[in-house]
Design a protein around this motif. Structure first.
Motif, mmCIF file in Angstrom:
data_model
loop_
_atom_site.group_PDB
_atom_site.id
_atom_site.type_symbol
_atom_site.label_atom_id
_atom_site.label_comp_id
_atom_site.label_asym_id
_atom_site.label_seq_id
_atom_site.Cartn_x
_atom_site.Cartn_y
_atom_site.Cartn_z
ATOM 1 N N GLY A 132 0.885 -1.274 0.006
ATOM 2 C CA GLY A 132 0.056 -0.107 -0.006
ATOM 3 C C GLY A 132 0.890 1.182 -0.021
ATOM 4 O O GLY A 132 1.942 1.278 0.508
ATOM 5 N N GLY A 150 -2.553 1.590 6.452
ATOM 6 C CA GLY A 150 -3.354 0.582 5.640
ATOM 7 C C GLY A 150 -3.140 -0.751 6.510
ATOM 8 O O GLY A 150 -2.109 -1.176 7.088
ATOM 9 N N GLN A 206 -3.435 -2.661 1.202
ATOM 10 C CA GLN A 206 -4.346 -1.693 1.632
ATOM 11 C C GLN A 206 -3.332 -0.202 1.880
ATOM 12 O O GLN A 206 -2.398 -0.282 2.478
#
Length: 401
Positions: free
Chosen positions: A14, A83, A68
């Motif tokens: 991420g 994330g 993420q």
């Protein structure tokens, strides 16, 4: 479930969240100053060894994974959320290799072992970070850094102390059934074993080892004949190899020549693997007439120029298997003790395994390139056959009454 021992995947960590540009605006608070918070770090990608898995089939059909992103910072000095990390479960015995650099990122050899394969991006800084005595109202922020992106090749190599090799129908599956609780398929035709099988051999209470049975080799396997040499890489972690020789081949072939064929294929695959500790196991002694047994066994030993341990067994009856299993257990324990006492010996063993795995990858890749070249040549040949014009088929036809 389909057995898959290789899978290329792409992982993307991420990105870090960007910092916030914000100033405090509140009634009755004059010149509140900067209050922009930092962004959150991006999520990283990890591999986790899971003993409940035994194949990489899930990664064959889903090759792309992304963690993420971190959230951007907010006013009031609020930091963005980090994330979430992405954890990919893989079988124990998996090796991760960077496709672009060829670097081995790590081996997952123990259940629960975790390996970082892509680092998440770092967070950006909010304008609060840039406040100073000379800069009371900073308008500087930084964006978060990008997460690491990697193309990775996952390779699964079964974890076994002892590995078996030999021609199809040499009796490898029968042997593993005789010494362990594993029940691989056994039949009176070649290539009944299509994927590696593992069995736990229990010699005494608290004394056991793992044995691996791989699909049989045939002459020309190094060039792609039969099931090829793809499964030989599963023997690179084994401390000792058992070379099973069928003393009574159903096709009437010479056991000594069969043994030599396997030795040649092993050397072509990996010279380092060919130099590993190997024990010769002469199987199916129950099918050889008593007056011919000694001569047939000696012919195999002489053809190989064998200097190591030799065992005679009848795996289907369990004759000689207990003695062999006991001596294997003693050898493995002795070897482990020596490596624990001598750090140089342990490091030499690890380097030998890495060298075998490098040679295995190079040989398998060479074989695949040759196969691709043959397919390309065959395709071009078919296209040339279709590229014709009317002149290619002009004939003179003479009609006579």
């Amino acid at each position: 479930m389909k057995f898959v021992d290789e899978a290329p995947i792409t992982v993307q960590a991420g990105n870090g969240g960007k910092g916030c540009l914000s100033f405090r605006r509140e009634k009755f608070v004059a010149k509140g100053g900067p209050d922009g918070g930092d962004g959150g770090d991006g999520g990283s990608v990890y591999l986790l060894a899971d003993e409940s898995l035994n194949t990489l089939v899930d990664y064959r059909y889903q090759p792309n994974y992304q963690a993420q992103n971190g959230e951007a910072g907010r006013g009031r000095n609020c930091t963005g959320a980090k994330g979430e990390d992405l954890v990919l479960k893989v079988p124990v015995g998996t090796t991760a290799i960077d496709v672009d650099t060829g670097e081995t990122l790590g081996d997952l050899l123990e259940p629960g072992e975790k390996l970082l394969v892509a680092q998440g991006g770092w967070h950006g800084l909010g304008n609060t970070r840039f406040k100073s005595s000379t800069n009371r109202a900073p308008r500087q922020t930084t964006p978060g850094s990008e997460g690491e992106r990697r193309s990775i090749k996952l390779e699964l190599k079964v974890l076994a102390d002892v590995g078996m090799l030999g021609l199809p129908n040499a009796g490898k599956s029968t042997f593993i059934r005789a010494v362990s609780a594993a029940k691989p398929k056994v039949a009176n035709y070649p290539f009944t074993t299509l994927v590696p099988n593992l069995g736990v051999v229990k010699v005494q209470k608290y004394r056991s080892f793992v044995i691996a049975d791989i699909p049989g080799l045939i002459e020309g396997a190094a060039e792609g004949a039969g099931l090829g040499i793809r499964f030989l890489k599963h023997l690179t972690r084994c401390r000792v190899l058992l070379h099973l020789v069928d003393l009574a081949p159903f096709d009437g072939s010479d056991p000594a020549q069969n043994a030599l064929a396997i030795e040649r294929e092993l050397e072509a695959f990996s010279p380092t693997l060919a130099e590993r500790e190997r024990w010769l196991v002469l199987n199916k002694t129950d099918l050889v007439p008593a007056d011919e047994l000694e001569e047939r066994c000696q012919s195999v030993v002489n053809a190989l120029g064998w200097q190591g341990p030799v065992f005679r067994v009848a795996a289907i009856r369990g004759e000689g298997t207990d003695v062999l299993a006991g001596q294997l257990m003693d050898y493995l324990e002795e070897r482990k003790e020596l490596e624990e006492q001598d750090g140089e010996l342990f490091e030499a063993e690890q380097e030998a395994q890495r060298q075998m795995q490098r040679e295995a990858r190079e040989r398998i890749e060479h074989l695949r390139e040759a196969q691709r070249a043959r397919r390309k040549a065959a395709k071009e040949s078919d296209e040339d056959d279709e590229d014709w014009d009317d002149d290619d088929y002009d004939v003179d036809v003479e009609y006579r009454p």
